[in-house]
Design a protein around this motif. Structure first.
Motif, PDB file in Angstrom:
ATOM      1  N   THR A   1       0.947  -1.316  -0.035  1.00 52.34           N
ATOM      2  CA  THR A   1      -0.112   0.092  -0.083  1.00 52.34           C
ATOM      3  C   THR A   1       0.788   1.337   0.148  1.00 52.34           C
ATOM      4  N   ASP A   2       1.870   1.238   0.706  1.00 55.03           N
ATOM      5  CA  ASP A   2       2.815   2.572   0.810  1.00 55.03           C
ATOM      6  C   ASP A   2       3.471   2.611  -0.330  1.00 55.03           C
TER       7      ASP A   2
ATOM      8  N   ALA B   1       0.705   4.379  -2.705  1.00 58.17           N
ATOM      9  CA  ALA B   1       0.264   5.550  -2.286  1.00 58.17           C
ATOM     10  C   ALA B   1       1.562   6.571  -2.883  1.00 58.17           C
TER      11      ALA B   1
ATOM     12  N   ALA C   1       0.807   7.250  -6.445  1.00 61.04           N
ATOM     13  CA  ALA C   1      -0.280   8.027  -6.696  1.00 61.04           C
ATOM     14  C   ALA C   1       0.005   9.554  -6.208  1.00 61.04           C
ATOM     15  N   ASP C   2       0.976   9.853  -5.347  1.00 59.28           N
ATOM     16  CA  ASP C   2       1.580  11.117  -5.003  1.00 59.28           C
ATOM     17  C   ASP C   2       2.285  11.837  -6.137  1.00 59.28           C
TER      18      ASP C   2
ATOM     19  N   GLU D   1      -6.247   5.144  -4.755  1.00 54.80           N
ATOM     20  CA  GLU D   1      -5.518   6.322  -4.133  1.00 54.80           C
ATOM     21  C   GLU D   1      -5.824   7.767  -4.508  1.00 54.80           C
TER      22      GLU D   1
END
Length: 538
Positions: free
Chosen positions: A188-189, A192, A195-196, A325
């Motif tokens: 997940t990280d 993320a 996505a950032d 995300e």
């Protein structure tokens, strides 16, 4: 009665969901055929083991499930190595099952029929895995490992061999149901973090390869959420058909390369970033990929090209996770649709007039046969389409002119595709040269009564090669093989034939007529020879 290992093999294929196998029986595989007559698995007989492999390839690409070829030891296996290599290059799941000589003879050079020094090692040069079944206890595990290798990582060909003296042995070992494959999903990280990066990009670009086949709907939603142009490689054509963000053009074309290099974040999904997609002119220089975020099912593939961030994930769960995300993201920067339209126009304008005319033929064929599978060989129409063509069916445009580049692919692969998708129109596009590699396979289409339309692009030889030789200052040799009379070829196979003018309207009408017939048919377009500085003597 106790079943044999050969019969148990058929049962295990059934358990894995196999419904079709392509093979030519021989004395080294008779025991592997023992269970087929009573099985719901359909057996299709090609005319050459290379045809069996290409049929399995076409079946796999059209269905998304592994294609299966059943071949004899020795020449049967070596004849199948070319299709296996094509499948390896294009990440196509294919299981090749072969016989092999008796266990006590292997590797001893005793002069047995169809003997190879080490057949399994030879297969392993192109297969993801090559296994030998020597006992009843090992059968289910060998089959299940082969299917797991094709599903849980980057797909490709696998190989299982069964020795002559093993195939007929009794099989009473338990065979529990196969376990479901587990595809990788990224943490997940890291999703993320990706996505950032995409959220902060003002000029994002998405590159999509054949590995993204299962993510069609979410790909469209992701592109719209990011307002990002989507560049499709050859094996990704059909995604986002007609969409304002799609660029159905080769990333080797200069305008498309400029778009990629002007991005501030490039998201590459299911593409190996290989030469035959990104450097068709063989300059030795791939485009730059600014801010590259790479998603791929294969960890080794991710390591082959440096990226700012890698995501080890199958495309479908990976793209779905990115969408989640980016749920509240609002795109900023220059309009993605405007950027995509500009590149589409510039990419099309960069093509030659001849290529543009060939694309008009492809567009006419697509409109005449909506939602068709278009399966191609290395020929001018296919080259033009690989440069720029927007197909209307995800995964419905594929050919062997990229990757390994095996000639003779189109006819058998189209047969496999037709068997995988009996309700879809199938158009095979092949040149006169490529067709002559595999003309006997037309009889397989006739035997199976498959509604495949075989479009022969007859430019009377190897025109592209002749021009390349002249361009290199080499006197042209070997590029003028005389094509057969294709009308007589079609007649000998019992299929309708039409000679078609080289215009979009004429081709569309010929295709509509062919689609109304039962079984296979042939359309020939006779084109002028490519312009040559010198012509061969008569």
């Amino acid at each position: 009665m106790t079943q044999t290992i050969g019969e148990a093999l058929v049962r295990r294929l059934e358990a894995q969901g196999v419904d079709t196998v392509f093979g030519i029986p021989g004395v080294h595989t008779v025991e592997l055929y023992r269970g087929l007559a009573a099985s719901p698995i359909r057996h299709v007989t090609p005319r050459h083991e290379q045809g069996a492999g290409f049929m399995a390839d076409g079946y796999a690409r059209a269905s998304g499930r592994p294609g299966v070829a059943l071949v004899i030891t020795g020449p049967g296996l070596t004849n199948t190595l070319t299709p296996m290599a094509q499948a390896r290059a294009d990440s196509v799941p294919m299981l090749v099952i072969s016989g092999v000589n008796v266990l006590s003879s292997l590797g001893r050079g005793l002069g047995h029929l169809h003997e190879l020094p080490d057949q399994s090692a030879l297969a392993a040069t192109v297969a993801l895995d090559s296994a030998r079944v020597t006992t009843a206890d090992g059968l289910a595990g060998a089959v299940d490992r082969a299917f797991a290798r094709m599903a849980e990582g980057r797909p490709g060909p696998t190989h299982i061999e069964v020795p002559l003296d093993v195939a007929g042995q009794a099989h009473d070992a338990p065979m529990p149901p196969p376990s479901a494959p587990q595809q990788p999903t990224e943490a997940t990280d890291r999703i993320a973090a990706a996505a950032d990066r995409l959220r902060r990009a003002a000029r994002p670009v998405i590159l999509v390869g054949g590995g993204a086949a299962a993510a069609t709907g979410d790909l469209r939603r992701l592109a719209e959420r990011l307002d990002a142009p989507v560049v499709l490689t050859t094996n990704a054509r059909g995604h986002l058909h007609g969409h304002s963000l799609v660029i159905p053009a080769s990333p080797s074309l200069a305008p498309v390369r400029h778009l990629i290099e002007a991005a501030d974040c490039v998201l590459a999904i299911g593409t190996e970033l290989g030469q035959t997609d990104y450097d068709m002119e063989f300059t030795g220089c791939l485009p730059r990929f600014p801010g590259l975020v790479r998603m791929d099912i294969c960890r080794e593939q991710l390591a082959r090209h440096p990226a700012d961030l890698t995501l080890h994930s199958a495309a479908a769960p990976g793209v779905a996770a990115l969408l989640a995300e980016l749920e509240n993201h609002e795109a900023r920067g220059q309009s993605g649709a405007e950027r995509a339209r500009d590149i589409r126009e510039r990419a099309f304008a960069s093509l030659t007039a001849e290529q543009q005319a060939q694309l008009a033929l492809l567009n006419a064929a697509r409109d005449a046969l909506p939602n068709a599978l278009m399966v191609g060989d290395s020929t001018q129409l296919i080259y033009a389409g690989n440069l720029y063509y927007d197909h209307d069916r995800p995964g419905g445009w594929f050919n062997a002119a990229t990757g390994y580049g095996a000639l003779g692919y189109g006819i058998p692969a189209a047969i496999g595709a037709a068997l995988a998708c009996p309700d879809a129109p199938v158009l095979c596009i092949t040149g006169d040269g490529g067709a002559q590699f595999v003309l006997p396979e037309l009889m397989t289409a006739a035997d199976e009564n498959l509604p495949v339309i075989f479009l022969i692009w007859n430019n009377h030889g190897y025109g592209e090669i002749a021009v390349s030789m002249e361009g290199a200052g080499i006197e042209v040799v070997g590029c003028d093989p005389t094509p057969p009379d294709f009308a007589l070829v079609a007649a000998s196979c019992g299929m309708p034939y039409a000679l078609c003018a080289e215009t979009p309207d004429a081709l569309a009408e010929a295709l509509r007529r062919a689609a109304d017939t039962r079984g296979p048919s042939m359309i020939e377009i006779r084109t002028a020879k490519m312009t040559r500085k010198t012509e061969p003597s008569p």
